[in-house]
Design an enzyme around this catalytic site. Sequence first.
Site, PDB file in Angstrom:
ATOM      1  N   PRO A 125      -1.622  -8.658  10.783  1.00 46.91           N
ATOM      2  CA  PRO A 125      -0.853  -7.763  11.655  1.00 46.91           C
ATOM      3  C   PRO A 125       0.477  -8.340  12.154  1.00 46.91           C
ATOM      4  O   PRO A 125       1.281  -7.615  12.732  1.00 46.91           O
ATOM      5  CB  PRO A 125      -1.811  -7.472  12.818  1.00 46.91           C
ATOM      6  N   GLU A 135     -11.581 -14.409  13.110  1.00 44.29           N
ATOM      7  CA  GLU A 135     -10.419 -14.265  13.992  1.00 44.29           C
ATOM      8  C   GLU A 135      -9.123 -14.554  13.251  1.00 44.29           C
ATOM      9  O   GLU A 135      -8.036 -14.221  13.713  1.00 44.29           O
ATOM     10  CB  GLU A 135     -10.549 -15.186  15.211  1.00 44.29           C
ATOM     11  N   ARG A 139       0.316   1.902  -8.747  1.00 48.51           N
ATOM     12  CA  ARG A 139       0.734   3.245  -9.180  1.00 48.51           C
ATOM     13  C   ARG A 139       2.231   3.315  -9.494  1.00 48.51           C
ATOM     14  O   ARG A 139       2.694   4.288 -10.065  1.00 48.51           O
ATOM     15  CB  ARG A 139       0.313   4.313  -8.174  1.00 48.51           C
ATOM     16  N   ASP A 174       7.801   9.783  -8.492  1.00 44.73           N
ATOM     17  CA  ASP A 174       7.285   9.054  -7.358  1.00 44.73           C
ATOM     18  C   ASP A 174       8.403   8.367  -6.580  1.00 44.73           C
ATOM     19  O   ASP A 174       8.500   8.502  -5.368  1.00 44.73           O
ATOM     20  CB  ASP A 174       6.285   8.009  -7.877  1.00 44.73           C
TER      21      ASP A 174
HETATM   22  N1  4HQ Z   1      -6.065  -7.979   9.789  1.00 44.47           N
HETATM   23  N2  4HQ Z   1      -2.472  -5.426   8.127  1.00 44.47           N
HETATM   24  C1  4HQ Z   1      -7.084  -9.857  11.011  1.00 44.47           C
HETATM   25  C2  4HQ Z   1      -5.234  -6.886   9.992  1.00 44.47           C
HETATM   26  C3  4HQ Z   1      -4.192  -6.488   9.018  1.00 44.47           C
HETATM   27  C4  4HQ Z   1      -3.232  -5.476   9.210  1.00 44.47           C
HETATM   28  C5  4HQ Z   1      -6.173  -8.741   8.547  1.00 44.47           C
HETATM   29  C6  4HQ Z   1      -6.972  -8.363  10.855  1.00 44.47           C
HETATM   30  C7  4HQ Z   1      -6.316 -10.227   8.787  1.00 44.47           C
HETATM   31  C8  4HQ Z   1      -7.583 -11.948   9.908  1.00 44.47           C
HETATM   32  N3  4HQ Z   1      -3.951  -6.983   7.810  1.00 44.47           N
HETATM   33  N4  4HQ Z   1      -7.352 -10.511   9.756  1.00 44.47           N
HETATM   34  N5  4HQ Z   1      -3.061  -4.693  10.278  1.00 44.47           N
HETATM   35  O1  4HQ Z   1      -5.351  -6.248  11.000  1.00 44.47           O
HETATM   36  O2  4HQ Z   1      -2.908  -6.358   7.279  1.00 44.47           O
END
Ligand code: 4HQ
Length: 254
Positions: free
Chosen positions: A89, A116, A154, A169
């Site tokens: 994230p 985590e 795609r 696309d």
């Molecule tokens: N995570 N976009 C935490 C995500 C996430 C997102 C993936 C949660 C990695 C360790 N990944 N783990 N939003 O929330 O890609």
Amino acid sequence: MRRIDVITLFPEWVESLKGLGVTGRAMAQGTISLHCWNPRDFTEDVHRSVDDRPYGGGPGMVMRPEPLARCIEAVLAEDIAAPVSFLGPQGRVLDHDGVSELAGRARLILLCGRYEGVDERVLQTLVDEEWSIGDYVLSGGEPAAAVVMDAVIRQQPGVLGHEESALRDSFVGGRLDCPHYTRPASWRSRDVPEVLLSGDHARIERWRLAEALHRTRQQRPDLLARYPVSEVERAAAKKLGSEKGAKPSESGLK
Ligand code: 4HQ
């Protein structure tokens, strides 16, 4: 792109894409090869442990650096060089431009985290970039990797069929799609727009372009600012506006 490597504690999750839909077809026809790597196979202890408690305390577990590092190094030792992309994230939020950028690479290396997260030192030393699929929290990177893979695959030439060409696309990039209809021509007193039954392909193309523009303006004005209106769109909207009875569709939902 011809190769995607995914580092994951749940290879079954990612490999399920092999049998399904557009991604499955691309892999079956050999356009793209998918390789999954499990950090658990790079553990050295009898318990094959991949996670440990966080320094400083608190809930949850953290992915141990050594098995992950050894796994990443094994991936990098194969085939051509490519950046290691972590899904998380804190990364660059994926959009059409990001997908195009990734799709243009010869190889993708996607690192999925669980728990985590992963030990920060692995990110500092072995990871080149981070990508996010949106501002919400997943319980693992696997769904994010699946999203990246689907969107990227795609776009590869020869993956989509005739009717759903990649050209079309990318044309639609930065725009919402136009409305779609199938038989019957009249359903519960609602008629398919006359233009779609006309057989006039140039006019149909203009209508679709103008509808996509109209929808984007209504629902996602932010996209218009980022992907400005092209001359072709402007001309289509203008021409359609001058045709009698050609008011833009009402928006999709009830
Ligand atoms: N995570 N976009 C935490 C995500 C996430 C997102 C993936 C949660 C990695 C360790 N990944 N783990 N939003 O929330 O890609």
